[in-house]
Design a protein around this motif. Structure first.
Motif, mmCIF file in Angstrom:
data_model
loop_
_atom_site.group_PDB
_atom_site.id
_atom_site.type_symbol
_atom_site.label_atom_id
_atom_site.label_comp_id
_atom_site.label_asym_id
_atom_site.label_seq_id
_atom_site.Cartn_x
_atom_site.Cartn_y
_atom_site.Cartn_z
ATOM 1 N N ASP A 103 0.823 -1.209 0.000
ATOM 2 C CA ASP A 103 0.000 0.000 0.000
ATOM 3 C C ASP A 103 0.860 1.263 0.000
ATOM 4 O O ASP A 103 0.479 2.292 -0.559
ATOM 5 N N GLY A 104 2.003 1.198 0.673
ATOM 6 C CA GLY A 104 2.909 2.344 0.719
ATOM 7 C C GLY A 104 3.808 2.449 -0.491
ATOM 8 O O GLY A 104 4.671 3.343 -0.542
ATOM 9 N N GLU A 105 3.649 1.535 -1.462
ATOM 10 C CA GLU A 105 4.436 1.507 -2.697
ATOM 11 C C GLU A 105 5.932 1.416 -2.404
ATOM 12 O O GLU A 105 6.774 1.960 -3.115
ATOM 13 N N LEU A 106 6.242 0.690 -1.328
ATOM 14 C CA LEU A 106 7.644 0.449 -0.985
ATOM 15 C C LEU A 106 8.200 -0.759 -1.718
ATOM 16 O O LEU A 106 9.424 -0.878 -1.881
ATOM 17 N N VAL A 107 7.310 -1.659 -2.115
ATOM 18 C CA VAL A 107 7.668 -2.822 -2.929
ATOM 19 C C VAL A 107 6.513 -3.084 -3.892
ATOM 20 O O VAL A 107 5.368 -2.712 -3.601
ATOM 21 N N PRO A 108 6.770 -3.720 -5.015
ATOM 22 C CA PRO A 108 5.676 -4.041 -5.937
ATOM 23 C C PRO A 108 4.950 -5.305 -5.496
ATOM 24 O O PRO A 108 5.489 -6.121 -4.741
#
Length: 307
Positions: A103-108
């Motif tokens: 959700d935080g777009e830290l990983v795909p």
């Protein structure tokens, strides 16, 4: 309505997996040094935010405790029980942790390696669908059993033999015909010999509804009775397979019903276990810890996390 965060407030998120709920603190650079007392205050359901545990999200390379796993996983899940003690692994917590990273777009989306005190675990998070966040699956590893022998669990005047299962954290599993015999679980069951678990143990009470359908209640170490427990679900399946002399049997998928919802445990051909269930982030905000007497953590909430 949006609230402005307090100056220097620590961001936090709140999430759950099958009603097993967690506070998540982003700390990518390993700058937080929460004490056990502060964690207890945060997890308290009356004077804090309330949770079954706390997850600190830190880059593996930045945390000396996890740095040896930096080549395998970018992120480390520092999991703490609500009494402030460290824990090795949490099956529901790691799925919530993975949901936060996505959700935080830290990983795909996809398969995410996450470092834990029990080693690196791989979590599969599917692409988001418009109507649902979808289930999250974590490869929990292979249970170790039987471990210490002659384990007994007692609740009131009732006493049963239990099977030791290690899922990265210790479990004592009791098979029952009636889960009401486990009592209200407001106090920890008595586990003997005490020397078998010097740091405490999670106790699972299991009723077999059919060959691959379990009903489970869990008194989690450092927590009390929880609405769901991912490692407890896996330990319960391992105990059932062992008791039925099917520990060397082929793969299979099991349904595990807990108070907070339903989880699925898949046993692979190699004996490893995959845990599948919901994982949801429900809120985010900022908090400060004040030195009030008695101390209380105060939180200001921001808008819910985008879905």
């Amino acid at each position: 309505m949006n609230f402005q965060l307090l100056p220097a407030a620590q961001p936090f998120l709140k999430g759950h997996g099958a009603q097993n709920d967690f506070i998540l603190l982003p700390d990518p650079d390993h700058r937080l040094a929460l004490t056990a007392e502060e964690i207890r205050r945060l997890c308290d359901r009356r004077t804090g935010l309330g949770a079954d545990g706390l997850l600190r999200a830190v880059r593996t390379a930045a945390d000396p405790e996890a740095a040896a796993m930096a080549g395998e996983a970018e992120w480390f899940m520092d999991y703490r029980n609500p009494d402030g003690s460290r824990a090795a692994m949490c099956g529901n917590g790691i799925r919530v942790f993975a949901r936060y990273l996505i959700d935080g777009e830290l990983v795909p989306p996809g398969t995410i390696p996450i470092a834990t005190r029990a080693g690196v675990r791989h979590v599969r998070v599917p692409e988001r669908r418009p109507d649902s966040q979808g289930p999250v699956t974590v490869l929990m590893g292979t249970p170790r059993l039987p471990g210490p022998g002659h384990i007994k669990v007692a609740v009131g005047r009732r006493r049963w033999p239990a099977l030791h299962i290690d899922m990265g954290n210790p479990h004592a599993v009791v098979l029952l015909d009636d889960l009401d015999h486990a009592g209200d679980l407001r106090t920890p069951p008595t586990v003997t010999p005490a020397s078998a678990y010097p740091h405490g143990v999670t106790v699972s009470f299991v009723r077999l509804r059919s060959a691959r359908h379990l009903q489970v209640r869990v008194h989690e170490r450092g927590v009390g009775e929880t609405r769901a427990c991912g490692t407890g679900a896996c330990a319960s399946v391992a105990a059932v397979r062992h008791a039925d002399n099917r520990q060397e049997a082929g793969p299979g998928r099991y349904t595990v019903d807990l108070a907070g919802g339903r989880l699925h445990v898949t046993v692979t051909s190699g004996g490893a276990m995959e845990l599948t269930g919901p994982a949801e982030i429900v809120a985010q905000g900022g908090l400060t810890l004040t030195p009030a007497d008695p101390p209380r953590p105060w939180a200001r909430w921001s808008a819910p996390c985008p879905t």
